[in-house]
Design an enzyme around this catalytic site. Structure first.
Site, PDB file in Angstrom:
ATOM      1  N   VAL A   1     -11.621   5.918 -23.161  1.00  0.00           N
ATOM      2  CA  VAL A   1     -12.096   7.107 -23.871  1.00  0.00           C
ATOM      3  C   VAL A   1     -11.470   8.388 -23.325  1.00  0.00           C
ATOM      4  O   VAL A   1     -11.376   9.388 -24.021  1.00  0.00           O
ATOM      5  CB  VAL A   1     -13.640   7.181 -23.828  1.00  0.00           C
TER       6      VAL A   1
ATOM      7  N   ALA B   1     -14.450   2.734 -14.848  1.00  0.00           N
ATOM      8  CA  ALA B   1     -14.833   2.527 -16.243  1.00  0.00           C
ATOM      9  C   ALA B   1     -13.764   3.093 -17.156  1.00  0.00           C
ATOM     10  O   ALA B   1     -13.118   4.098 -16.831  1.00  0.00           O
ATOM     11  CB  ALA B   1     -16.166   3.197 -16.548  1.00  0.00           C
ATOM     12  N   ASP B   2     -13.581   2.432 -18.289  1.00  0.00           N
ATOM     13  CA  ASP B   2     -12.703   2.955 -19.331  1.00  0.00           C
ATOM     14  C   ASP B   2     -13.494   3.612 -20.446  1.00  0.00           C
ATOM     15  O   ASP B   2     -12.974   4.453 -21.172  1.00  0.00           O
ATOM     16  CB  ASP B   2     -11.832   1.834 -19.881  1.00  0.00           C
ATOM     17  N   ARG B   3     -14.761   3.227 -20.588  1.00  0.00           N
ATOM     18  CA  ARG B   3     -15.647   3.905 -21.522  1.00  0.00           C
ATOM     19  C   ARG B   3     -17.091   3.550 -21.180  1.00  0.00           C
ATOM     20  O   ARG B   3     -17.405   2.391 -20.911  1.00  0.00           O
ATOM     21  CB  ARG B   3     -15.342   3.511 -22.970  1.00  0.00           C
TER      22      ARG B   3
ATOM     23  N   ALA C   1     -17.530  -0.382 -20.400  1.00  0.00           N
ATOM     24  CA  ALA C   1     -16.318  -1.188 -20.549  1.00  0.00           C
ATOM     25  C   ALA C   1     -15.406  -0.934 -19.361  1.00  0.00           C
ATOM     26  O   ALA C   1     -15.154   0.216 -18.988  1.00  0.00           O
ATOM     27  CB  ALA C   1     -15.594  -0.833 -21.846  1.00  0.00           C
TER      28      ALA C   1
END
Length: 386
Positions: free
Chosen positions: A102, A257-259, A267
């Site tokens: 994100v 975290a990526d999102r 995620a």
């Protein structure tokens, strides 16, 4: 060993370290065009949600700066409308390089807002472009400071939690997944930053990290960073996490975290969910460390997070240095890519990320503080930390 970095800007050049060649070869690649930036992000020559956001922003800044310095000026600087019609497709294009992270979308949306605000303010095209360049550089520059802040928040929270449970708050063993250090950010790192902070303050005994297959960001990159920082560490295969928890005292798992969805579902690199399930079984705190830009309040839960599916071939190949070590004529370690599976497999399941539900997460840390769930609840209120 000099400080590791994923991106460097000097003498008017924008360069990234090719993370596909690390840790055996440190090669910097010049990013000359928007297409170069897209390819670097898509092919994972650069990875880590904050780092790819920084590269996308800096690539836009570099592209616009070249236009501002050109004689004659490019047609897209001829009017505000021309500039807007030129920049908006670039931002949309860069966003598609890796859709799960994100931060990349947050960076492109932030630049879109500055573009519109400058246009609405009645500025001429050159002034609008200069505003975009300044904002893009700010996106990159603010990353290191916030990383250090969240690392301190998270590290201090863990120390106090261990103390409240009767422990000393020292000689802590912390496990991580994937790579969340300087190579994944603009510097210091998120979850690996927390581990670094504990080391710097004399509270860490040992860091543990998974290999993080199939891309081996742990065994290639986290190992490299921990070694360069002289932090005591131990590598384990992804399938050894349960055994580690059975036989060693682990005080926490810290991941990036990526999102992060509004309810706290997160995620992250594939294998994170496995570690979270095992951590819950062994009553080990599971901490997510990520910047505010990673929190996506527009989605209610993890079901709305798109999961990137990587090409099947990437799960069948391994790249590394020849062993025993073989040097080429220039004294550089020779590397090779080998296939570890039979050719022509009918099916390969290769998602890049999995989603850890909020119910398995103990704390979510941003640069604004630490969020924990209320007693008896399975979801987070992230309002205080975004």
């Amino acid at each position: 060993m000099p400080a590791l970095t994923s991106i460097r800007t000097s003498e008017g050049k924008l360069e990234i370290v090719n993370q596909l060649l690390l840790p055996h070869t440190t090669e910097f690649i010049e990013i000359k065009t928007i297409e170069d930036a897209f390819d670097a992000i898509k092919s994972m020559k650069i990875r880590g949600a904050p780092a790819i956001a920084s590269l996308a922003a800096l690539a836009v800044a570099d592209h616009l700066s070249r236009g501002l310095e050109s004689t004659p000026a490019p047609e897209w600087l001829g009017s505000v409308d021309a500039l807007k019609q030129h920049v908006e497709p670039i931002l949309s294009y860069l966003f598609t390089a890796r859709p799960t992270a994100v931060n990349l979308g947050a960076a492109t949306r932030r630049l879109s807002k500055v573009l519109q605000a400058s246009v609405d303010a009645g500025k001429d095209p050159r002034a609008v472009a200069q505003d975009l360049v300044a904002e893009a550089k700010q996106i990159d520059a603010e990353d290191v400071g916030r990383n250090k802040q969240m690392s301190k928040w998270g590290g201090d929270w863990l120390v106090e939690r261990v103390k409240s449970g009767g422990g000393s708050g020292t000689e802590l063993n912390v496990m991580t997944v994937c790579n969340t250090g300087s190579l994944a950010t603009s510097g210091y790192g998120t979850a690996l930053g927390l581990i670094t902070y504990l080391h710097e303050t004399g509270k860490l005994q040992r860091a543990f990290y998974t290999q993080s297959t199939p891309y081996h960001q742990g065994s290639r990159l986290t190992a490299f960073e921990l070694q360069s920082l002289n932090i005591p560490s131990t590598m384990l295969c992804d399938s050894m996490v349960g055994s580690l928890f059975q036989h060693h005292k682990i005080h926490a798992i810290a991941v990036g975290a990526d999102r992060i969805a509004r309810n706290g579902d997160t995620a992250n690199k594939i294998g994170t969910y496995n570690a979270a399930v095992l951590a819950a079984r062994h009553n080990i705190p599971f901490i997510v460390v990520a910047p505010v830009s990673t929190v996506d309040l527009d989605i209610a839960d993890g079901n709305s997070i798109p999961i990137e599916q990587r090409p099947a071939i990437e799960a069948c190949l391994v790249r590394g240095a020849l062993y025993p070590t073989t040097l080429d004529a220039n004294g550089v370690k020779q590397q090779a890519t080998v296939m570890v599976t039979p050719e022509g497999l009918d099916g390969v399941y290769n998602p890049s990320f999995d989603v850890t539900p909020a119910s398995l997460i103990t704390a979510i840390v941003t640069e604004k503080g630490v969020a924990v769930k209320k007693e008896g609840e399975d979801v987070f209120d992230l309002t205080p930390v975004v």
